[in-house]
Motif scaffolding. Structure first.
Motif, PDB file in Angstrom:
ATOM      1  N   TYR A  62     -55.827 -46.338   7.835  1.00 39.26           N
ATOM      2  CA  TYR A  62     -54.832 -46.635   6.748  1.00 39.26           C
ATOM      3  C   TYR A  62     -55.314 -45.979   5.385  1.00 39.26           C
ATOM      4  N   GLY A  63     -54.307 -45.752   4.527  1.00 34.54           N
ATOM      5  CA  GLY A  63     -54.670 -45.157   3.413  1.00 34.54           C
ATOM      6  C   GLY A  63     -53.855 -45.603   2.182  1.00 34.54           C
ATOM      7  N   ARG A  64     -53.975 -45.501   1.059  1.00 35.28           N
ATOM      8  CA  ARG A  64     -53.358 -45.995   0.107  1.00 35.28           C
ATOM      9  C   ARG A  64     -51.783 -46.093  -0.005  1.00 35.28           C
ATOM     10  N   ALA A  65     -51.185 -45.071   0.497  1.00 34.47           N
ATOM     11  CA  ALA A  65     -49.732 -45.099   0.734  1.00 34.47           C
ATOM     12  C   ALA A  65     -49.511 -46.528   1.620  1.00 34.47           C
ATOM     13  N   HIS A  66     -50.118 -46.630   2.714  1.00 38.25           N
ATOM     14  CA  HIS A  66     -49.920 -48.148   3.310  1.00 38.25           C
ATOM     15  C   HIS A  66     -50.074 -49.256   2.547  1.00 38.25           C
ATOM     16  N   HIS A  67     -51.166 -49.272   1.731  1.00 39.93           N
ATOM     17  CA  HIS A  67     -51.264 -50.361   0.771  1.00 39.93           C
ATOM     18  C   HIS A  67     -50.201 -50.573  -0.186  1.00 39.93           C
ATOM     19  N   ARG A  68     -49.807 -49.617  -0.611  1.00 39.14           N
ATOM     20  CA  ARG A  68     -48.614 -49.798  -1.634  1.00 39.14           C
ATOM     21  C   ARG A  68     -47.452 -50.108  -0.842  1.00 39.14           C
ATOM     22  N   GLN A  87     -39.626 -38.782   4.405  1.00 40.32           N
ATOM     23  CA  GLN A  87     -40.279 -38.231   5.582  1.00 40.32           C
ATOM     24  C   GLN A  87     -41.803 -38.883   5.362  1.00 40.32           C
ATOM     25  N   SER A  88     -42.368 -39.010   4.282  1.00 35.98           N
ATOM     26  CA  SER A  88     -43.723 -39.626   3.835  1.00 35.98           C
ATOM     27  C   SER A  88     -43.523 -41.133   4.190  1.00 35.98           C
ATOM     28  N   LEU A  89     -42.555 -41.571   3.723  1.00 37.71           N
ATOM     29  CA  LEU A  89     -42.394 -43.198   3.645  1.00 37.71           C
ATOM     30  C   LEU A  89     -42.262 -43.519   5.026  1.00 37.71           C
ATOM     31  N   ASN A  90     -41.577 -42.591   5.970  1.00 35.69           N
ATOM     32  CA  ASN A  90     -41.158 -43.255   7.267  1.00 35.69           C
ATOM     33  C   ASN A  90     -42.223 -42.933   8.177  1.00 35.69           C
ATOM     34  N   ARG A  91     -43.233 -41.939   7.895  1.00 38.83           N
ATOM     35  CA  ARG A  91     -44.537 -41.999   8.646  1.00 38.83           C
ATOM     36  C   ARG A  91     -45.324 -43.203   8.350  1.00 38.83           C
ATOM     37  N   PRO A 129     -59.971 -52.090  -1.690  1.00 40.40           N
ATOM     38  CA  PRO A 129     -58.978 -52.108  -0.564  1.00 40.40           C
ATOM     39  C   PRO A 129     -59.255 -50.904   0.146  1.00 40.40           C
ATOM     40  N   ASP A 130     -59.572 -49.764  -0.206  1.00 40.58           N
ATOM     41  CA  ASP A 130     -59.864 -48.630   0.435  1.00 40.58           C
ATOM     42  C   ASP A 130     -60.839 -48.638   1.848  1.00 40.58           C
ATOM     43  N   ARG A 131     -61.976 -49.624   1.476  1.00 37.23           N
ATOM     44  CA  ARG A 131     -62.980 -49.855   2.442  1.00 37.23           C
ATOM     45  C   ARG A 131     -62.233 -50.521   3.628  1.00 37.23           C
ATOM     46  N   ILE A 132     -61.410 -51.428   3.327  1.00 36.37           N
ATOM     47  CA  ILE A 132     -60.910 -52.352   4.364  1.00 36.37           C
ATOM     48  C   ILE A 132     -59.535 -51.306   4.922  1.00 36.37           C
ATOM     49  N   LEU A 133     -58.892 -50.473   4.294  1.00 39.27           N
ATOM     50  CA  LEU A 133     -57.981 -49.782   4.931  1.00 39.27           C
ATOM     51  C   LEU A 133     -58.441 -48.683   5.888  1.00 39.27           C
TER      52      LEU A 133
END
Length: 170
Positions: A50-56, A81-85, A41-45
């Motif tokens: 995107y990062g792992r936060a987007h994946h989650r 704040q983090s989720l909103n980004r 998933p990291d390679r795709i993201l």
């Protein structure tokens, strides 16, 4: 057993006597397994910036379509704040849709778009393939033990959220 203890309690007791070296090896195995689990998933993201936060976020929005921002905050355990980004990016890129609540206009309900569902499918397929292969290699008893260990490692509040998610899907 003759003394009234089950075989599982005896085997559980023997695990209490792990050496520091055995525990270190388990910790290292967890680090390397997590690295392998997230590699595809990291390679795709990464190609999408995107990062792992987007994946989650994508994973849990897919798991519970219509979940609220507050529910997602509780599941992910991140700051607003983090989720909103993360959500701003996913929404502007057309992967997530935010809808106003029917009963409470202040609530925002999150849904994956068709493109978001396709990305989630691609990310999850990569992880399911790895998990399926590992589970087949380990066998059913090991899989059950693995789940038990993972659940035992969760904080009490996190375990409650996990169980609730498992039971209700939301």
């Amino acid at each position: 057993m003759a003394d009234g203890r089950s075989a599982s309690s005896v085997s559980g007791e023997s695990l209490l006597f792990l050496t520091d070296e055995q525990l270190r090896q388990g910790i290292e195995a967890m680090f390397f397994a997590y690295r392998g689990f997230t590699a595809d998933p990291d390679r795709i993201l990464d190609d999408m910036a995107y990062g792992r936060a987007h994946h989650r976020a994508i994973h849990f929005i897919n798991r519970a379509p219509g979940t609220t921002v507050n529910n997602l905050l509780a599941i992910l355990g991140v700051t607003k704040q983090s989720l909103n980004r993360v959500l701003r990016t996913l929404i502007s890129d057309g992967l997530v849709e935010s809808r106003v609540g029917r009963n409470d206009k202040r609530e925002r309900h999150l849904h994956l778009t068709e493109a978001g569902r396709a990305l989630e499918q691609t990310l999850s397929d990569a992880q399911r393939t790895r998990m399926r292969a590992a589970f087949r290699t380990a066998g059913p008893e090991a899989v059950a033990g693995f789940r038990t260990v993972l659940e035992a490692m969760m904080d009490q509040e996190m375990r409650a959220s996990y169980i609730r998610l498992k039971e209700t899907g939301a």
